[in-house]
Scaffold this motif. Structure first.
Motif, PDB file in Angstrom:
ATOM      1  N   MET A 280      -3.044   9.195  47.056  1.00 13.67           N
ATOM      2  CA  MET A 280      -3.941   8.049  46.941  1.00 13.67           C
ATOM      3  C   MET A 280      -3.275   6.958  46.102  1.00 13.67           C
ATOM      4  O   MET A 280      -2.807   7.208  44.994  1.00 13.67           O
ATOM      5  CB  MET A 280      -5.271   8.457  46.286  1.00 13.67           C
ATOM      6  CG  MET A 280      -6.228   7.289  46.055  1.00 13.67           C
ATOM      7  SD  MET A 280      -7.750   7.744  45.201  1.00 13.67           S
ATOM      8  CE  MET A 280      -8.577   8.657  46.498  1.00 13.67           C
ATOM      9  N   HIS A 281      -3.223   5.740  46.660  1.00 19.99           N
ATOM     10  CA  HIS A 281      -2.769   4.580  45.905  1.00 19.99           C
ATOM     11  C   HIS A 281      -3.906   4.119  44.991  1.00 19.99           C
ATOM     12  O   HIS A 281      -5.056   4.012  45.424  1.00 19.99           O
ATOM     13  CB  HIS A 281      -2.391   3.426  46.831  1.00 19.99           C
ATOM     14  CG  HIS A 281      -1.331   3.778  47.829  1.00 19.99           C
ATOM     15  ND1 HIS A 281       0.011   3.724  47.541  1.00 19.99           N
ATOM     16  CD2 HIS A 281      -1.420   4.180  49.127  1.00 19.99           C
ATOM     17  CE1 HIS A 281       0.711   4.071  48.613  1.00 19.99           C
ATOM     18  NE2 HIS A 281      -0.138   4.356  49.591  1.00 19.99           N
ATOM     19  N   ILE A 282      -3.594   3.799  43.760  1.00 19.13           N
ATOM     20  CA  ILE A 282      -4.582   3.243  42.847  1.00 19.13           C
ATOM     21  C   ILE A 282      -3.956   2.059  42.119  1.00 19.13           C
ATOM     22  O   ILE A 282      -2.786   2.092  41.726  1.00 19.13           O
ATOM     23  CB  ILE A 282      -5.104   4.289  41.830  1.00 19.13           C
ATOM     24  CG1 ILE A 282      -3.956   4.885  41.021  1.00 19.13           C
ATOM     25  CG2 ILE A 282      -5.901   5.367  42.515  1.00 19.13           C
ATOM     26  CD1 ILE A 282      -4.418   5.780  39.885  1.00 19.13           C
ATOM     27  N   VAL A 283      -4.746   1.002  41.992  1.00 14.43           N
ATOM     28  CA  VAL A 283      -4.381  -0.174  41.205  1.00 14.43           C
ATOM     29  C   VAL A 283      -5.560  -0.465  40.295  1.00 14.43           C
ATOM     30  O   VAL A 283      -6.649  -0.780  40.766  1.00 14.43           O
ATOM     31  CB  VAL A 283      -4.065  -1.393  42.088  1.00 14.43           C
ATOM     32  CG1 VAL A 283      -3.757  -2.608  41.216  1.00 14.43           C
ATOM     33  CG2 VAL A 283      -2.897  -1.106  43.018  1.00 14.43           C
ATOM     34  N   LYS A 284      -5.334  -0.342  39.020  1.00 12.76           N
ATOM     35  CA  LYS A 284      -6.398  -0.611  38.057  1.00 12.76           C
ATOM     36  C   LYS A 284      -5.896  -1.611  37.029  1.00 12.76           C
ATOM     37  O   LYS A 284      -4.694  -1.696  36.747  1.00 12.76           O
ATOM     38  CB  LYS A 284      -6.856   0.677  37.379  1.00 12.76           C
ATOM     39  CG  LYS A 284      -5.766   1.423  36.622  1.00 12.76           C
ATOM     40  CD  LYS A 284      -6.305   2.699  35.999  1.00 12.76           C
ATOM     41  CE  LYS A 284      -5.208   3.462  35.256  1.00 12.76           C
ATOM     42  NZ  LYS A 284      -5.730   4.705  34.638  1.00 12.76           N
ATOM     43  N   ILE A 326     -11.003  -4.018  37.443  1.00  8.08           N
ATOM     44  CA  ILE A 326     -10.945  -3.666  38.856  1.00  8.08           C
ATOM     45  C   ILE A 326     -10.293  -2.298  38.995  1.00  8.08           C
ATOM     46  O   ILE A 326      -9.460  -1.890  38.179  1.00  8.08           O
ATOM     47  CB  ILE A 326     -10.167  -4.714  39.683  1.00  8.08           C
ATOM     48  CG1 ILE A 326      -8.713  -4.802  39.217  1.00  8.08           C
ATOM     49  CG2 ILE A 326     -10.840  -6.064  39.615  1.00  8.08           C
ATOM     50  CD1 ILE A 326      -7.836  -5.666  40.095  1.00  8.08           C
ATOM     51  N   TYR A 327     -10.685  -1.601  40.060  1.00  9.03           N
ATOM     52  CA  TYR A 327     -10.106  -0.296  40.392  1.00  9.03           C
ATOM     53  C   TYR A 327     -10.039  -0.219  41.911  1.00  9.03           C
ATOM     54  O   TYR A 327     -11.060  -0.079  42.588  1.00  9.03           O
ATOM     55  CB  TYR A 327     -10.960   0.838  39.825  1.00  9.03           C
ATOM     56  CG  TYR A 327     -10.369   2.218  40.050  1.00  9.03           C
ATOM     57  CD1 TYR A 327      -9.399   2.738  39.202  1.00  9.03           C
ATOM     58  CD2 TYR A 327     -10.780   2.997  41.133  1.00  9.03           C
ATOM     59  CE1 TYR A 327      -8.863   3.999  39.407  1.00  9.03           C
ATOM     60  CE2 TYR A 327     -10.241   4.254  41.348  1.00  9.03           C
ATOM     61  CZ  TYR A 327      -9.283   4.749  40.483  1.00  9.03           C
ATOM     62  OH  TYR A 327      -8.751   5.992  40.700  1.00  9.03           O
ATOM     63  N   TYR A 328      -8.821  -0.363  42.430  1.00  8.26           N
ATOM     64  CA  TYR A 328      -8.599  -0.323  43.873  1.00  8.26           C
ATOM     65  C   TYR A 328      -7.981   1.020  44.236  1.00  8.26           C
ATOM     66  O   TYR A 328      -7.036   1.485  43.584  1.00  8.26           O
ATOM     67  CB  TYR A 328      -7.668  -1.455  44.301  1.00  8.26           C
ATOM     68  CG  TYR A 328      -7.264  -1.419  45.757  1.00  8.26           C
ATOM     69  CD1 TYR A 328      -8.075  -1.959  46.748  1.00  8.26           C
ATOM     70  CD2 TYR A 328      -6.052  -0.843  46.144  1.00  8.26           C
ATOM     71  CE1 TYR A 328      -7.699  -1.931  48.078  1.00  8.26           C
ATOM     72  CE2 TYR A 328      -5.670  -0.809  47.479  1.00  8.26           C
ATOM     73  CZ  TYR A 328      -6.500  -1.347  48.435  1.00  8.26           C
ATOM     74  OH  TYR A 328      -6.133  -1.311  49.756  1.00  8.26           O
TER      75      TYR A 328
END
Length: 797
Positions: A280-284, A326-328
């Motif tokens: 899982m990719h995550i960008v926070k 944000i949390y993508y």
């Protein structure tokens, strides 16, 4: 023989003598020169010293000259390295990249790197193609190559060490076109391709898609963590200072801009939500001073007639917040597993079956302090304009999404957007009436949220996006003089939209609203207020059959523990002061209130429209409150205090039974917010069950097309507008003689249609009211006067 030897000895001796004489002669010359020097007088020695000093000065000057040359060259080289080397490298990189890359233009103003520190610096970088542009003022990248690399570290660890760090200043991302989409529309509508060659692009896309499907086994996650680049760079941190995201161009009246001052983002991977996916990719991260605005587009080609109701800085602020987190997240899809045999399927645990969820894709937004939302009819029109430009309709039937077969990548079913508000926020609903801004101001508390689910697949019946959320501690006021409007502990809403696969088939929109512990203040001036809001929101363009889509809105509003307060002053006079209002109030208080109605728009330009409202209430009471200055306040309170129970009629008792009122039934305490008995509220009417049905049929009035006005000349339009103000013409001719013919007056009479409202077909309002038989009403004089005042108000509507 003896002679020969003697002669040879004599010749060698002669040679030795000759050499010794030469050496002696040279030594003698040197000795003579030395003696001559020391034998010079004093003034000759001083001259020699001067010559020696001059020689030394010449040597020193030559050394200084070479040192100056070295210094100048060194300074020049340092200046070149400082100011020009990075620019020349950037120019060279720009030429090389643009020679290799043909789908856009890439510019690098300056570029430099340092191997020792692992830093790469760049300035004035931008990428431009036919659809978007990315601009960076300056920034740098640091790769910490000296960090210890452990290939056996834990895979997908978001807390791993950061080896790559990026800092960017002045970031701008601008989307202004969608060439591929419009090229596909040109091909769909049979137009001449003017943008790109869509066939080649489609064939290229098919080839790339086939290659991707064929190589999906190669791109699948390897069980060895050291074989992936994420093991070397597990975490990437990005800091952005002063960023902007823009969507729009000079063909649109407004451009949507998202501005922020500082952004601190972190990219990493973690285990997927399902064991069938790869990772899982995550960008926070967090953003500071975020603003979402509608800014006037520079060099707009059209007429700017629609003005925003409020301007804040550069344009209309739709949303702003001091800090936003944000949390993508997005799962990297795996392969659909091959169906197992019956025996193997039984061995699968229930946990694995629960893990077989579709890949996740979503964005979580958390808004902190200073969060404000602004919306309204004007903002919705701009949203519709942007939506139609960037997502134009192709008017084609949507195809059903095929189910992924075993061995193919798994499908993402939906995109989920969630917005949480962790601090007090405000929501303003703005609209304009006669160039005057009106507003509905809503204060909401912490804990409010919004969820949006957008399907990514199409079924047999189309697709259904949903919107749901809740607002806590709602306090609503209006821009009217009587500001109080609604107070509620919680307001929850759920919207379901059903889109069929055919674009012009009937659509269904369902809206469910639940309000808990609500107090609503109602005056009849709000009728015009909300009518102006609906009129500003409704489209004023003429109906168009080519773009007509039938749809229906189904509303269901449910109140739990409510108070509805009416101002019932005589002659509709209302005191709007903030404290000690001298108003007569009637309040309907109850446990539940259910309102159902449907707004149908299924027909194109119907002659009549019909709407049916249904109101159901349970355990409803009507209460009356008189102000301190009212002469009947204290007599009313005395009567209410002395009243015990209503005596039942004699026929309700059996023969021989004493006619005594039964003791009151114990009732559970009911919620009250304002209508407390201690504050002077008196019970007047009690209805356990109440039903009200309103069936309203009206004749809609449609806007006329402007083409009919364009067919007239300016003189005809002026005559048609001023003819009603001019006095009638009297002629001396006989009354039987026909009036002189005038083309202008004839056209004006043709365009002007005189109608009598009494000759028009009437609208119909059918009202049904049903109450349970155990309803009780107490008639007081002030209650009758308040009901008469409300009746007069309704008549004035």
């Amino acid at each position: 023989m003896s002679r020969i030897r003697t002669g040879s000895i004599d010749s060698g001796t002669a040679l030795r003598r000759t050499n010794s004489q030469k050496k002696f002669t040279e030594v003698q010359k040197v000795q003579i020169v030395t003696e001559s020097i020391f034998s010079l007088p004093l003034h000759g020695t001083f001259a020699y010293l001067i010559l020696l000093l001059l020689l030394l000065l010449l040597l020193f000057a030559a050394a200084i000259k070479s040192f100056l040359k070295t210094t100048i060259l060194s300074c020049g080289w340092i200046i070149y390295l400082t100011y020009y080397n990075s620019r020349n490298i950037g120019l060279i990189l720009t030429l090389i990249i643009n020679r290799l890359y043909k789908d856009g233009y890439i510019h690098i103003g300056s570029f430099s790197f340092s191997v020792l520190s692992g830093k790469v610096m760049f300035r004035d970088v931008y990428f431009i193609n036919q659809d978007m542009s990315i601009r960076i003022q300056d920034g740098f990248l640091i790769f910490r190559w000296w960090k210890m690399y452990n290939p056996k570290q834990k895979q997908h660890d978001p807390k791993a060490e950061t080896r790559l760090y990026v800092t960017v200043n002045g970031f701008e991302f601008h989307v202004y076109n969608r060439t591929d989409l419009y090229a596909r529309l040109q091909e769909t509508f049979g137009l001449e391709p003017t943008l790109i060659t869509p066939k080649k692009d489609e064939e290229r896309g098919r080839d790339e898609r086939d290659k991707t499907l064929e190589s999906v086994n190669i791109k699948a996650e390897s069980p060895d963590p050291s074989s992936s680049w994420r093991s070397l760079i597990p975490v990437i941190k990005v800091n952005i200072s002063t960023g902007r995201l823009a969507f729009g161009n000079h063909h649109l009246p407004q451009t949507l801009c998202v501005n922020f001052e500082d952004a601190f983002l972190t990219y990493a991977t973690k285990p997927p939500s399902s064991h069938l996916d790869q990772y899982m990719h995550i960008v926070k991260g967090s953003l500071e001073n975020v603003r979402v605005m509608l800014v006037p587009s520079p060099r707009y080609l059209g007429m700017q007639n629609d003005e925003p109701p409020r301007l804040m800085g550069e344009g209309f602020v739709v949303m702003q917040s001091n800090d936003v987190d944000i949390y993508y997240y997005q799962d990297e899809p795996g392969l659909v597993p091959v169906e197992q045999e019956g025996g193997e399927a039984e061995t699968c645990s229930e946990g694995d079956k629960l893990q077989d969820l579709p890949p996740c894709w979503g964005l979580d937004i958390v808004c902190g302090k200073g969060t404000d939302f602004n919306y309204g009819p004007w903002a919705d029109r701009q949203r519709d304009c942007l939506w139609k430009f960037f997502l134009p309709a192709d008017y084609q039937a949507m195809k059903v999404t095929e189910v992924a077969q075993p061995g193919k990548p798994r499908q993402i079913l939906a995109f989920e957007l969630r917005m949480n508000i962790i601090a007090d926020a405000t929501i303003d609903l703005l609209f304009t009436k006669n160039r005057e801004t009106n507003a509905i101001h809503v204060n909401v508390g912490a804990g409010s949220y919004l969820e949006v689910n957008i399907p990514m697949t199409v079924g047999e019946n189309g697709y259904s996006p949903t919107i749901k959320g809740q607002l806590l501690h709602v306090d609503t006021t209006s821009s009217m003089q009587y500001r109080t409007l609604l107070e509620a502990e919680m307001l929850a809403f759920h919207v379901i939209a059903s889109y069929p696969r055919v674009w012009n088939m009937p659509q269904s929109w369902q809206c469910e609203i639940e309000v808990y512990k609500a107090t609503y203040h109602f005056i009849y001036a709000q009728k015009n207020f909300f009518s102006d809001l609906i009129q500003d929101w409704a489209s004023d363009s003429a109906p168009d059959i080519y773009s007509f889509v039938p749809y229906a809105w189904k509303f269901k509003i449910l109140f739990h523990q409510f108070e509805m307060i009416w101002a019932a002053n005589q002659h509709n006079w209302i005191d709007c002061s903030t404290k000690q209002q001298e108003n007569v109030y009637l309040a309907a208080c109850g446990e539940t209130l259910n309102i159902d109605f449907t707004l149908p728009f299924n027909e194109f330009v119907p002659a009549t429209c019909n709407t049916r409202f249904s109101l159901r209430a349970e355990d409803t009471d009507m209460r009356l409150s008189l102000p301190e200055c009212h002469p009947s306040r204290y007599p009313l309170l005395t009567l209410a205090k002395d009243y015990q129970n209503v005596k039942l009629p004699p026929d309700m008792f059996l023969p021989g039974e004493p006619q005594v009122a039964p003791p009151p039934k114990p009732t559970k305490p009911r919620w009250r917010n304002i209508t407390h008995a201690e504050a002077g509220w008196v019970d007047c009417w009690s209805v356990p069950n109440f039903l009200l049905i309103i069936d309203y049929t009206w004749h809609p009035i449609y806007p006329q097309k402007a083409d009919e006005q364009l067919k007239q000349s300016l003189s005809e339009m002026e005559e048609s507008m001023l003819s009603a103000l001019r006095p009638p013409e009297h002629t001396s001719a006989s009354h039987n003689a026909p009036p002189p013919y005038n083309s202008t007056s004839a056209s004006a009479a043709h365009t002007r249609v005189t109608t009598d409202p009494s000759e028009l077909p009437p609208d119909r309002l059918h009202v049904e009211m049903e109450m349970s038989p155990d309803s009780q009403i107490l008639l007081y004089g002030p209650l009758l006067r308040a009901l008469i005042a409300i009746k007069v108000h309704i008549k004035d509507m």
